[in-house]
Enzyme design. Structure first.
Site, PDB file in Angstrom:
ATOM      1  N   ALA A  65      44.859  57.544  41.022  1.00  0.00           N
ATOM      2  CA  ALA A  65      43.833  58.001  40.129  1.00  0.00           C
ATOM      3  C   ALA A  65      44.231  57.859  38.615  1.00  0.00           C
ATOM      4  O   ALA A  65      45.205  58.153  38.336  1.00  0.00           O
ATOM      5  CB  ALA A  65      43.434  59.346  40.727  1.00  0.00           C
ATOM      6  N   GLY A 109      46.403  57.717  44.706  1.00  0.00           N
ATOM      7  CA  GLY A 109      45.276  57.295  45.205  1.00  0.00           C
ATOM      8  C   GLY A 109      45.289  55.678  45.485  1.00  0.00           C
ATOM      9  O   GLY A 109      44.466  55.419  46.339  1.00  0.00           O
ATOM     10  N   GLU A 112      46.763  55.498  48.979  1.00  0.00           N
ATOM     11  CA  GLU A 112      45.864  56.089  49.808  1.00  0.00           C
ATOM     12  C   GLU A 112      44.666  55.082  49.984  1.00  0.00           C
ATOM     13  O   GLU A 112      44.271  54.983  51.169  1.00  0.00           O
ATOM     14  CB  GLU A 112      45.183  57.495  49.425  1.00  0.00           C
ATOM     15  CG  GLU A 112      46.457  58.482  49.037  1.00  0.00           C
ATOM     16  CD  GLU A 112      45.994  59.718  48.512  1.00  0.00           C
ATOM     17  OE1 GLU A 112      45.698  59.723  47.165  1.00  0.00           O
ATOM     18  OE2 GLU A 112      45.652  60.741  49.234  1.00  0.00           O
ATOM     19  N   GLU A 132      52.284  62.461  43.615  1.00  0.00           N
ATOM     20  CA  GLU A 132      51.337  63.532  42.939  1.00  0.00           C
ATOM     21  C   GLU A 132      52.222  64.722  42.535  1.00  0.00           C
ATOM     22  O   GLU A 132      51.661  65.585  41.695  1.00  0.00           O
ATOM     23  CB  GLU A 132      50.127  63.814  43.818  1.00  0.00           C
ATOM     24  CG  GLU A 132      49.121  62.748  44.049  1.00  0.00           C
ATOM     25  CD  GLU A 132      49.292  61.603  45.043  1.00  0.00           C
ATOM     26  OE1 GLU A 132      50.595  61.591  45.673  1.00  0.00           O
ATOM     27  OE2 GLU A 132      48.376  61.257  45.584  1.00  0.00           O
TER      28      GLU A 132
END
Ligand code: HXC
Length: 258
Positions: A65, A109, A112, A132
């Site tokens: 992200a 992300g 993911e 993260e």
């Protein structure tokens, strides 16, 4: 539709979606996630598309992200906007198969996002990770759940707690990816797999995708019943008659998605 953070090419029944924010290693910002959802919805609705390949660049599938965009947000912000929650649901709601073709970094992300696709083919330079923890947060769009189901608790826990990356050999060994190919062959191999899927009966392809995904959602007995009923339902299709007749007549099947 024209997009700013990705490109879409449709050729031979395959939509190739490339994430395209090279300045930030394809970091996932709101615009990219919105555009990706729109591109997938469009591909799902487009009769010419029978399979989708999602990829990034040679250096990064996606490095997570967008930290710049996220850094000043409060709990109330991310809770009320449900940061990327709706967008990732649009990926898993796509009925046509999505192959993630991963080269370089698939982190946070990005990892993911790859795992939300139906399967992953990766280049030999791929690196997967859930770093993260180094930012004082945890995975937020499926990492703790999907990585654990794919590679088991021990490896998943280590990756989430230490932030270490997994290389392509380890990713294949532990079942995260279906196979590893030389970096230069990633797109041709992923597109070839997509074309192979595109030749099948779309009804059977969608039913197989739904049934495999059930294995992650329900108990074994419920999943087996779901599979059995859908196997039986295939016998209501013209494509079942065509597929089996073609085998017996020693010819290629001509599926018509009926
Ligand atoms: C914003 C990013 C970024 C990210 C890289 N960039 N990752 N920008 N968000 N996630 C930017 C850098 O700031 C830099 O911009 C440019 O991309 C190139 O990156 P470098 O760091 O210079 O490249 P390199 O030295 O090769 O290192 C590559 C890297 C590193 C190992 C991938 O960039 C990195 O660690 N990135 C962060 C990975 C990460 O923590 N991801 C998890 C994010 S949290 P400039 O302008 O300086 O050139 C997350 C949560 C998901 O994903 C849940 C959401 C709900």
């Amino acid at each position: 539709m024209a997009y700013q953070t990705l490109t879409v090419e449709i050729d031979d029944n395959v939509a190739l979606i490339r994430l395209n924010r090279p300045e930030a290693l394809n970091a996932l910002n709101s615009q990219l996630m919105q555009e990706l959802g729109d591109a997938l919805t469009e591909a799902d609705r487009n009769e010419k598309v029978r399979c989708i390949v999602l990829t990034g660049s040679d250096k990064a599938f996606a490095a997570g992200a967008d930290i710049k965009e996220m850094s000043s947000k409060s709990f109330v912000d991310v809770y009320t906007e449900n940061l990327f929650g709706d967008e990732v649901d649009r990926i898993t709601a796509t009925r046509k198969p999505i192959i993630a073709a991963v080269a370089g970094y698939a982190l946070g992300g990005g990892c993911e996002l790859a795992m939300a696709c139906d399967f992953i083919i990766c280049a030999d330079n791929a690196k997967f990770g859930q770093p993260e923890i180094n930012l004082g947060v945890i995975a937020g769009i499926g990492g703790t759940q999907r990585l654990t189901r794919f590679v088991g608790k021990s490896k998943s826990m280590e990756m989430h707690l230490t932030g270490r990356f997994m290389d392509s050999a380890e990713a294949e060994r532990s079942g995260l990816v279906s196979r590893v190919v030389p970096a230069a062959k990633l797109i041709p191999e992923a597109v070839a797999a997509a074309r192979k899927i595109a030749e099948k009966s779309q009804i059977a392809v969608m039913a197989a995708k739904e049934a495999v995904n059930r294995a992650y959602e329900t108990t074994l007995s419920e999943g087996l019943l779901f599979e059995r009923r859908n196997f039986q339902a295939m016998f209501a299709t013209e494509d079942q008659k065509e597929g089996m007749s073609a085998f017996l007549e020693k010819r290629e099947p001509q599926f018509r998605d009926r």
